[in-house]
Design a protein around this motif. Structure first.
Motif, PDB file in Angstrom:
ATOM      1  N   ALA A 191       5.124  -5.009  11.473  1.00 52.91           N
ATOM      2  CA  ALA A 191       5.537  -3.412  10.998  1.00 52.91           C
ATOM      3  C   ALA A 191       6.959  -3.549  10.405  1.00 52.91           C
ATOM      4  N   GLU A 192       7.766  -4.046  11.160  1.00 53.93           N
ATOM      5  CA  GLU A 192       9.295  -4.132  10.911  1.00 53.93           C
ATOM      6  C   GLU A 192       9.266  -4.828   9.685  1.00 53.93           C
ATOM      7  N   SER A 193       8.651  -6.045   9.293  1.00 53.67           N
ATOM      8  CA  SER A 193       8.930  -6.674   7.959  1.00 53.67           C
ATOM      9  C   SER A 193       8.109  -5.869   6.935  1.00 53.67           C
ATOM     10  N   LYS A 194       7.193  -5.393   7.214  1.00 48.85           N
ATOM     11  CA  LYS A 194       6.672  -4.607   5.989  1.00 48.85           C
ATOM     12  C   LYS A 194       7.639  -3.168   5.708  1.00 48.85           C
ATOM     13  N   GLN A 195       8.315  -2.924   6.776  1.00 52.20           N
ATOM     14  CA  GLN A 195       9.307  -1.437   6.649  1.00 52.20           C
ATOM     15  C   GLN A 195      10.516  -2.031   5.535  1.00 52.20           C
ATOM     16  N   TYR A 196      10.974  -3.532   5.896  1.00 53.94           N
ATOM     17  CA  TYR A 196      12.002  -4.217   5.286  1.00 53.94           C
ATOM     18  C   TYR A 196      11.389  -4.358   3.739  1.00 53.94           C
ATOM     19  N   PHE A 197      10.012  -4.649   3.488  1.00 53.58           N
ATOM     20  CA  PHE A 197       9.758  -5.104   2.169  1.00 53.58           C
ATOM     21  C   PHE A 197       9.935  -3.907   1.408  1.00 53.58           C
ATOM     22  N   TYR A 198       9.181  -2.602   2.239  1.00 54.19           N
ATOM     23  CA  TYR A 198       9.222  -1.297   1.416  1.00 54.19           C
ATOM     24  C   TYR A 198      10.860  -0.708   0.981  1.00 54.19           C
ATOM     25  N   ASN A 199      11.870  -0.938   1.951  1.00 53.39           N
ATOM     26  CA  ASN A 199      13.143  -0.646   1.502  1.00 53.39           C
ATOM     27  C   ASN A 199      13.494  -1.459   0.585  1.00 53.39           C
ATOM     28  N   ASP A 200      13.391  -2.745   0.705  1.00 49.16           N
ATOM     29  CA  ASP A 200      13.696  -3.663  -0.475  1.00 49.16           C
ATOM     30  C   ASP A 200      13.383  -3.271  -1.684  1.00 49.16           C
ATOM     31  N   PHE A 201      12.039  -2.755  -1.921  1.00 44.18           N
ATOM     32  CA  PHE A 201      11.730  -2.451  -3.169  1.00 44.18           C
ATOM     33  C   PHE A 201      12.272  -1.036  -3.713  1.00 44.18           C
ATOM     34  N   LEU A 202      12.594  -0.174  -2.735  1.00 42.46           N
ATOM     35  CA  LEU A 202      13.356   1.024  -3.390  1.00 42.46           C
ATOM     36  C   LEU A 202      14.845   0.823  -3.542  1.00 42.46           C
ATOM     37  N   ARG A 203      15.282  -0.255  -2.858  1.00 42.36           N
ATOM     38  CA  ARG A 203      16.702  -0.575  -3.338  1.00 42.36           C
ATOM     39  C   ARG A 203      16.664  -1.263  -4.708  1.00 42.36           C
ATOM     40  N   MET A 204      15.477  -2.087  -4.798  1.00 40.19           N
ATOM     41  CA  MET A 204      15.455  -2.775  -6.206  1.00 40.19           C
ATOM     42  C   MET A 204      15.197  -1.589  -7.304  1.00 40.19           C
ATOM     43  N   GLN A 205      14.330  -0.706  -7.036  1.00 43.55           N
ATOM     44  CA  GLN A 205      14.109   0.371  -8.056  1.00 43.55           C
ATOM     45  C   GLN A 205      15.255   1.224  -8.549  1.00 43.55           C
ATOM     46  N   GLU A 206      15.983   1.324  -7.395  1.00 44.22           N
ATOM     47  CA  GLU A 206      17.153   2.394  -7.723  1.00 44.22           C
ATOM     48  C   GLU A 206      17.948   1.404  -8.419  1.00 44.22           C
ATOM     49  N   ILE A 207      18.456   0.092  -8.342  1.00 42.41           N
ATOM     50  CA  ILE A 207      19.161  -0.561  -9.263  1.00 42.41           C
ATOM     51  C   ILE A 207      18.691  -0.626 -10.590  1.00 42.41           C
ATOM     52  N   ILE A 208      17.546  -0.868 -10.693  1.00 41.65           N
ATOM     53  CA  ILE A 208      16.686  -0.991 -12.209  1.00 41.65           C
ATOM     54  C   ILE A 208      17.108   0.484 -12.799  1.00 41.65           C
TER      55      ILE A 208
ATOM     56  N   LEU B 289       0.769  -1.281   0.002  1.00 43.77           N
ATOM     57  CA  LEU B 289       0.109  -0.075  -0.083  1.00 43.77           C
ATOM     58  C   LEU B 289       0.706   1.410   0.046  1.00 43.77           C
ATOM     59  N   PRO B 290       1.966   1.516   0.969  1.00 44.68           N
ATOM     60  CA  PRO B 290       2.441   2.783   0.775  1.00 44.68           C
ATOM     61  C   PRO B 290       3.231   2.891  -0.616  1.00 44.68           C
ATOM     62  N   LEU B 291       3.836   1.870  -1.069  1.00 40.05           N
ATOM     63  CA  LEU B 291       4.319   1.983  -2.381  1.00 40.05           C
ATOM     64  C   LEU B 291       3.408   2.224  -3.637  1.00 40.05           C
ATOM     65  N   MET B 292       2.020   1.633  -3.355  1.00 40.27           N
ATOM     66  CA  MET B 292       1.166   2.230  -4.243  1.00 40.27           C
ATOM     67  C   MET B 292       0.523   3.544  -4.189  1.00 40.27           C
ATOM     68  N   GLU B 293       0.712   4.134  -2.827  1.00 36.72           N
ATOM     69  CA  GLU B 293       0.326   5.268  -2.677  1.00 36.72           C
ATOM     70  C   GLU B 293       1.287   6.366  -3.288  1.00 36.72           C
ATOM     71  N   GLU B 294       2.546   5.863  -3.396  1.00 30.19           N
ATOM     72  CA  GLU B 294       3.836   6.916  -4.019  1.00 30.19           C
ATOM     73  C   GLU B 294       3.882   6.515  -5.514  1.00 30.19           C
ATOM     74  N   SER B 295       3.070   5.825  -6.001  1.00 32.95           N
ATOM     75  CA  SER B 295       3.098   5.476  -7.158  1.00 32.95           C
ATOM     76  C   SER B 295       4.386   4.888  -7.957  1.00 32.95           C
ATOM     77  N   ARG B 296       4.849   3.992  -6.766  1.00 32.67           N
ATOM     78  CA  ARG B 296       6.053   3.421  -7.400  1.00 32.67           C
ATOM     79  C   ARG B 296       6.108   2.150  -8.059  1.00 32.67           C
ATOM     80  N   ILE B 297       4.921   1.396  -7.705  1.00 36.37           N
ATOM     81  CA  ILE B 297       4.582  -0.007  -8.356  1.00 36.37           C
ATOM     82  C   ILE B 297       4.360   0.222  -9.915  1.00 36.37           C
TER      83      ILE B 297
END
Lengths: 51, 374
Positions: free
Chosen positions: B269-286, B21-29
């Motif tokens: 909440a911690e695992s969801k934060q890791y998920f969010y951080n991992d997505f951002l890192r993946m997107q940065e690499i892409i 959801l936070p990633l969707m709200e930020e239109s990152r997905i």
């Protein structure tokens, strides 16, 4: 991709109400519209990987 | 390099959706991958989830990832026929950019009680796999792909996997999902280097990459070893991000990178934060490795020649061996018991090459089979 605010809100409400939803658990799931009695602890999906 | 889309595996799972959801709200997905056959026990799909699928479908950014087709079952089964009908209906309801399935055959008494296991790489299994991929294409009329397997019994299998995938996909001109966590499992479980392994894959056929997390397990059969398992229940390890950085530039047809995690690993909440951080890192690499102003690669993993599916390819000997193997793994109380049963089975001295299977991987196959047989 930008999603509409109304869709984001609908997802937020949907997951708040339907906390027992799992994508491919092994136990019977309630209908999405039913109010959940308790949170289920279910395994995930086998072929998402080889677990 | 054309634009590569950052995607998540997004299913009807409250924890996954809450993490997204936070990633969707930020239109990152930028795209979602949906396991369209995993809703078999849900009687009513909520309207909002259908709306979510439709939103991505309308932008041609919905990809389908099958779980339960059991590509290499030696016998053509009614469940497979039903799976294709369901796929056909779903592909009419949504515009999938492509459809993928997993390598292997499902153990267990039916399609939803088992785990996908490896098969011998022979002309028989090649013909069965090609036949089933053609049928998937016929049902969906979209590009069809297969994911590399995390699990192997032997180093020989590991090294032959990429070439076998290429042969399988040839008639449908299909593509590969290169799951980098699966590859990581192979590297760690068989002590192979990335350079050695990646050279064995047809990287010009990679249209999608997966990243995910997993877990370690001690081996009783080989006490000096810990086994990497593709359990998808933890954050993406740093090594897999390194593999992503090394792999993207080598895949000229890459269109999607998908982050996968199971809902049972996203409860806190911690695992969801890791998920969010991992997505951002993946997107940065892409973004570092692809031209974000360019268009994504266009479809071209479609069959180049017409083909017939009039005759169903089957092999009853293979099917019986698969049943035998499933029964051994699902009932074995120990590694030693499994070895005894395998040695006395029809798989001994056969194309299955069970004599080459690593003890720690047999032990893992037992655990996987028994985990999913319930």
């Amino acid at each position: 991709m930008k999603l509409s605010k109304s869709l984001i809100s609908a997802i937020l409400i949907g997951i708040a109400i339907q906390t027992t939803l799992v994508s491919c658990g092994k136990d019977e799931q309630p209908k999405p519209q039913e109010k959940p009695k308790q949170t289920q602890a279910l395994d995930g999906c086998p072929a998402c990987g080889m677990g | 390099m054309p634009k590569v889309l950052s995607a998540v595996a997004c299913n009807l799972d409250a924890n996954i959706l809450a993490a997204c959801l936070p990633l969707m709200e930020e239109s990152r997905i930028e795209a979602i991958e949906w396991s369209f056959d995993a809703l078999y026990k849900v009687k009513e799909v909520p309207a909002w989830f259908q709306e979510l699928l439709t939103a991505f479908s309308d932008e041609n950014r919905l990809i389908g990832h099958g779980v339960f087709f059991s590509l290499f079952s030696g016998k053509w089964l009614p469940e497979q026929e039903n799976w294709l009908k369901h796929l056909s209906q779903t592909a009419n309801a949504f515009q999938f950019d492509h459809i993928t399935e997993h390598f292997g055959f499902m153990t267990g008494k039916d399609f939803h009680h088992g785990a996908p296991l490896n098969i011998p790489y022979t002309a028989t299994t090649l013909n069965i796999g090609r036949d089933r991929l053609k049928r998937i294409y016929e049902a969906c009329k979209r590009p069809v792909g297969l994911e590399n397997l995390a699990f192997s019994y032997s180093l020989d299998e590991v090294k032959r996997h990429g070439a076998f995938l290429e042969q399988l996909l040839e008639p449908v001109n299909g593509f590969i999902i290169l799951d980098l966590h699966n590859l990581y499992c192979q590297l760690r479980n068989f002590d192979v280097t990335f350079e050695e392994m990646i050279a064995l894959y047809p990287l010009d056929r990679v249209r999608e990459i997966h990243i995910s997390g997993g877990s370690w397990e001690d081996s009783v059969a080989t006490p000096s070893r810990t086994i990497r398992r593709d359990t998808h229940d933890d954050a993406v390890p740093a090594e897999v991000f390194q593999l992503l950085e090394m792999t993207i530039p080598r895949c000229p047809q890459l269109k999607y990178v998908v982050m996968e995690q199971l809902g049972n690993g996203l409860e806190t909440a911690e695992s969801k934060q890791y998920f969010y951080n991992d997505f951002l890192r993946m997107q940065e690499i892409i973004q570092q490795h692809s031209d974000q102003t360019a268009s994504p690669v266009t479809d071209h993993f479609l069959p180049l020649l017409s083909f017939s599916t009039d005759t169903i390819v089957e092999d009853m000997t293979l099917y019986q061996q698969q049943l035998e193997l499933s029964a051994i793994f699902e009932s074995a109380a120990s590694y030693d018991e499994a070895i005894q049963a395998l040695s006395a089975s029809s798989l001994a001295n056969s194309d299955w090459r069970i004599e080459q299977w690593e003890p720690h991987m047999i032990e893992t196959a037992i655990k996987i089979s028994q985990k999913w047989m319930k």
